[in-house]
Design an enzyme around this catalytic site. Structure first.
Site, mmCIF file in Angstrom:
data_model
loop_
_atom_site.group_PDB
_atom_site.id
_atom_site.type_symbol
_atom_site.label_atom_id
_atom_site.label_comp_id
_atom_site.label_asym_id
_atom_site.label_seq_id
_atom_site.Cartn_x
_atom_site.Cartn_y
_atom_site.Cartn_z
ATOM 1 N N ASP A 144 17.077 -21.653 -21.548
ATOM 2 C CA ASP A 144 16.711 -23.077 -21.603
ATOM 3 C C ASP A 144 17.820 -23.965 -22.142
ATOM 4 O O ASP A 144 17.714 -25.189 -22.064
ATOM 5 C CB ASP A 144 15.448 -23.237 -22.464
ATOM 6 C CG ASP A 144 14.253 -22.565 -21.816
ATOM 7 O OD1 ASP A 144 14.102 -22.703 -20.601
ATOM 8 O OD2 ASP A 144 13.484 -21.890 -22.525
ATOM 9 N N HIS A 153 16.181 -15.364 -28.987
ATOM 10 C CA HIS A 153 15.310 -14.745 -27.993
ATOM 11 C C HIS A 153 14.732 -13.463 -28.580
ATOM 12 O O HIS A 153 15.403 -12.761 -29.322
ATOM 13 C CB HIS A 153 16.108 -14.410 -26.717
ATOM 14 C CG HIS A 153 15.237 -14.168 -25.541
ATOM 15 N ND1 HIS A 153 14.669 -12.944 -25.288
ATOM 16 C CD2 HIS A 153 14.794 -15.005 -24.577
ATOM 17 C CE1 HIS A 153 13.927 -13.045 -24.195
ATOM 18 N NE2 HIS A 153 13.980 -14.285 -23.743
HETATM 19 N N1 ACO Z 1 17.218 -21.899 -34.721
HETATM 20 C C1 ACO Z 1 17.273 -21.535 -36.031
HETATM 21 N N2 ACO Z 1 16.815 -20.369 -36.517
HETATM 22 C C2 ACO Z 1 16.273 -19.502 -35.639
HETATM 23 C C3 ACO Z 1 16.167 -19.809 -34.251
HETATM 24 C C4 ACO Z 1 16.674 -21.045 -33.811
HETATM 25 N N3 ACO Z 1 16.613 -21.382 -32.539
HETATM 26 N N4 ACO Z 1 15.581 -18.777 -33.630
HETATM 27 C C5 ACO Z 1 15.309 -17.864 -34.555
HETATM 28 N N5 ACO Z 1 15.728 -18.296 -35.780
HETATM 29 C C6 ACO Z 1 15.664 -17.572 -37.048
HETATM 30 C C7 ACO Z 1 14.244 -17.499 -37.596
HETATM 31 O O1 ACO Z 1 13.957 -18.614 -38.423
HETATM 32 C C8 ACO Z 1 14.293 -16.203 -38.340
HETATM 33 O O2 ACO Z 1 14.995 -16.432 -39.533
HETATM 34 P P1 ACO Z 1 14.663 -15.574 -40.885
HETATM 35 O O3 ACO Z 1 15.007 -14.145 -40.559
HETATM 36 O O4 ACO Z 1 15.516 -16.172 -41.938
HETATM 37 O O5 ACO Z 1 13.187 -15.775 -41.129
HETATM 38 C C9 ACO Z 1 15.170 -15.306 -37.466
HETATM 39 O O6 ACO Z 1 16.035 -16.212 -36.760
HETATM 40 C C10 ACO Z 1 14.402 -14.446 -36.479
HETATM 41 O O7 ACO Z 1 13.632 -15.322 -35.653
HETATM 42 P P2 ACO Z 1 12.161 -15.028 -35.173
HETATM 43 O O8 ACO Z 1 11.484 -16.354 -34.958
HETATM 44 O O9 ACO Z 1 11.496 -14.061 -36.089
HETATM 45 O O10 ACO Z 1 12.454 -14.311 -33.800
HETATM 46 P P3 ACO Z 1 11.452 -14.169 -32.616
HETATM 47 O O11 ACO Z 1 11.934 -13.064 -31.774
HETATM 48 O O12 ACO Z 1 10.057 -14.086 -33.100
HETATM 49 O O13 ACO Z 1 11.575 -15.594 -31.877
HETATM 50 C C11 ACO Z 1 12.142 -17.348 -30.450
HETATM 51 C C12 ACO Z 1 12.249 -15.832 -30.735
HETATM 52 C C13 ACO Z 1 10.687 -17.784 -30.533
HETATM 53 C C14 ACO Z 1 12.655 -17.601 -29.042
HETATM 54 C C15 ACO Z 1 12.988 -18.118 -31.501
HETATM 55 O O14 ACO Z 1 14.328 -17.689 -31.427
HETATM 56 C C16 ACO Z 1 12.919 -19.627 -31.298
HETATM 57 O O15 ACO Z 1 11.970 -20.272 -31.774
HETATM 58 N N6 ACO Z 1 13.931 -20.231 -30.567
HETATM 59 C C17 ACO Z 1 13.890 -21.651 -30.265
HETATM 60 C C18 ACO Z 1 12.925 -21.935 -29.133
HETATM 61 C C19 ACO Z 1 13.460 -21.441 -27.796
HETATM 62 O O16 ACO Z 1 14.596 -21.676 -27.426
HETATM 63 N N7 ACO Z 1 12.578 -20.800 -27.030
HETATM 64 C C20 ACO Z 1 12.883 -20.307 -25.680
HETATM 65 C C21 ACO Z 1 13.038 -18.817 -25.646
HETATM 66 S S1 ACO Z 1 13.459 -18.272 -24.024
HETATM 67 C C22 ACO Z 1 12.026 -18.385 -23.159
HETATM 68 O O17 ACO Z 1 10.960 -18.158 -23.637
HETATM 69 C C23 ACO Z 1 12.084 -18.858 -21.810
#
Ligand code: ACO
Length: 433
Positions: free
Chosen positions: A367, A310
């Site tokens: 979620d 998140h």
């Molecule tokens: N699985 C694996 N790796 C992940 C995940 C995940 N679910 N989420 C983040 N990471 C990793 C990224 O690849 C990144 O790795 P790195 O540092 O090696 O490049 C690091 O964690 C940071 O992630 P970001 O994507 O930069 O974080 P951001 O704050 O931009 O993204 C997000 C948050 C979009 C929710 C992300 O965690 C994600 O895509 N999660 C899966 C989708 C999801 O569950 N979305 C619902 C969110 S809640 C809502 O909106 C209602």
């Protein structure tokens, strides 16, 4: 909120010292006011994803992402889920206060009064292909409300807004149910005056003349709780979309339709559907949980662990904790097991002890567990994000109203750091390579 006497100093190239006001919010968090930065210095800020940008002053929702705290208008989410129904929380978000018993009853009746859809809108639903994604229909139906329920010029503008807000909140559930009915080749069921918000929705979804359906009180209670969990989440992607569209003075329906579109994506509200697809795939194909975790960690494929991570929470999302507990309570009450929940629990356990997830502070978000609840209540996977939208509607409305009444607000219009070509001339068509 206070503007501190203390200033932040920004030293620009050429040793220019720019003093910027420090604003401290009601919870003691500091921000730097850069409203006049470009006008005074020519500089703008670069902040992909607006991760460090406070776009407004807001009093609707408070999140502490480090401590896992979520409050609507000062009330903890746990408190609201435990002690209120969705109507009360919608009233709280939209009007700023929890209703007393008679206000709640009146609000309920008012919402029922406005729950019908214009008869001609039914034709729209029928024109969609049976397998259309519900979110595409939801977005266009919400936008279409402005054609069927335009604001009346002769009415007082605030009265217009009140009526539009009520219609938006109430008709959202009717639209949601009609989408499901159409997709399943079932006749539309009208809302009924004697049912409360969630009962009405369940009845419109699942009643048929031959199943003698009555909303199950356990499901009514669970749905109330789930909608409350989705009620608001400050400046998330869809709410920011609602605010941005609203900032052009577009009407509420148009703004909420933008929110629906933003919510649809799998990085945002669409994650609940993605989680279910992931869990089903694991169960149906007997995929080891360790393999899933390893795949989510690899950067050579786009797979992520849906429902994990998140932007704001760097610990447990409090909504995920509540939803998980609700899952376990429901299964215990019904003395049964659920393969999907079993896999979800294993995934969580593995992820939370894995260095990759620990280092990145990746925890289950809302979620991760809500989809399983929706599934157990009989909702098809494609409807999950629609349910999220229903729950989020009072939050979107509250933010749209807050923007409208905020004297500091202006048209939302971020700037950019241009990296395209320098000026060039058009080569006549017949001379282009
Ligand atoms: N699985 C694996 N790796 C992940 C995940 C995940 N679910 N989420 C983040 N990471 C990793 C990224 O690849 C990144 O790795 P790195 O540092 O090696 O490049 C690091 O964690 C940071 O992630 P970001 O994507 O930069 O974080 P951001 O704050 O931009 O993204 C997000 C948050 C979009 C929710 C992300 O965690 C994600 O895509 N999660 C899966 C989708 C999801 O569950 N979305 C619902 C969110 S809640 C809502 O909106 C209602």
């Amino acid at each position: 909120m206070t503007v501190e006497k203390q200033k932040a100093h920004l030293i620009l190239p050429g040793d220019k010292d720019v003093q910027l006001d420090v604003i401290t919010d009601n919870m003691g968090n500091n921000s730097i006011d850069i409203e006049r930065l470009r006008a005074n210095t020519g500089y703008i800020t670069y902040d992909p994803g607006f991760a460090n940008t406070g776009s407004c002053l807001s009093s609707i929702c408070y999140i502490d992402g480090e401590k896992g705290i979520l409050r609507y208008r000062g009330y903890d989410i746990e408190d609201l889920v435990e002690n209120c129904d969705f109507i009360e929380v919608a009233h709280l978000l939209v009007k700023g206060v929890l209703p007393n018993a008679s206000e709640r009853k009146n609000y309920q009746m008012l919402l029922n009064k406005h729950s019908m859809l214009h008869y001609n809108m039914q034709n729209f639903f029928r024109s969609y292909p049976q397998d259309a994604h519900p979110m595409s229909i939801l977005a266009s139906m919400v936008a279409s409300l402005s054609a069927f329920y335009p604001e009346m010029e002769e009415r007082d503008p605030e009265e217009n807004i009140d009526l539009t807000v009520t219609r938006m909140l109430s008709k959202m559930r009717t639209i949601a149910a009609f989408i499901y009915r159409q997709a399943n080749g079932l006749q539309f069921v009208d809302p009924r005056w004697e049912y409360m918000y969630c009962e009405n929705f369940l009845n419109m979804m699942f009643y048929t003349p031959v199943n003698n359906y009555h909303p199950n009180p356990v499901h009514v209670d669970l749905l109330n709780k789930l909608l409350i969990l989705h009620g608001d989440h400050e400046q998330n992607c869809s709410t920011s979309a609602v605010r941005l569209v609203g900032s052009s003075e577009a009407n509420l329906y148009a703004s909420v339709a933008a929110g629906v579109c933003a919510l649809w994506g799998p990085k945002h509200g669409g994650a609940n559907q993605a989680v279910m697809a992931m869990l089903k795939n694991i169960v149906d194909n007997d995929i080891p949980v360790d393999d899933v975790i390893e795949k989510a960690k690899r950067k050579d494929n786009p797979f992520v662990l849906s429902g994990f991570g998140h932007r704001v929470y760097k610990t447990f999302d409090p909504r995920a904790k509540i939803a998980k507990k609700m899952n376990l309570t429901m299964l215990n009450a019904e003395h049964r097991e659920d393969k999907l929940l079993e896999v979800a629990l294993k995934l969580e356990e593995k992820a939370l002890t894995d260095d990759y997830f620990i280092e990145r502070h990746l925890y289950p978000n809302i979620d991760f567990y809500t989809g399983i609840m929706f599934h157990m209540m009989g909702f098809p996977q494609q409807m999950f994000t629609v349910l999220f939208a229903m729950g989020r509607t009072p939050g979107w409305i509250a933010h749209w109203l807050e923007w409208r009444h905020d004297i500091h607000q202006k048209l939302g219009r971020p700037r950019q750091v241009y990296v395209g070509p320098m000026e060039r001339k058009v080569v006549p068509l017949d001379q282009r390579p």
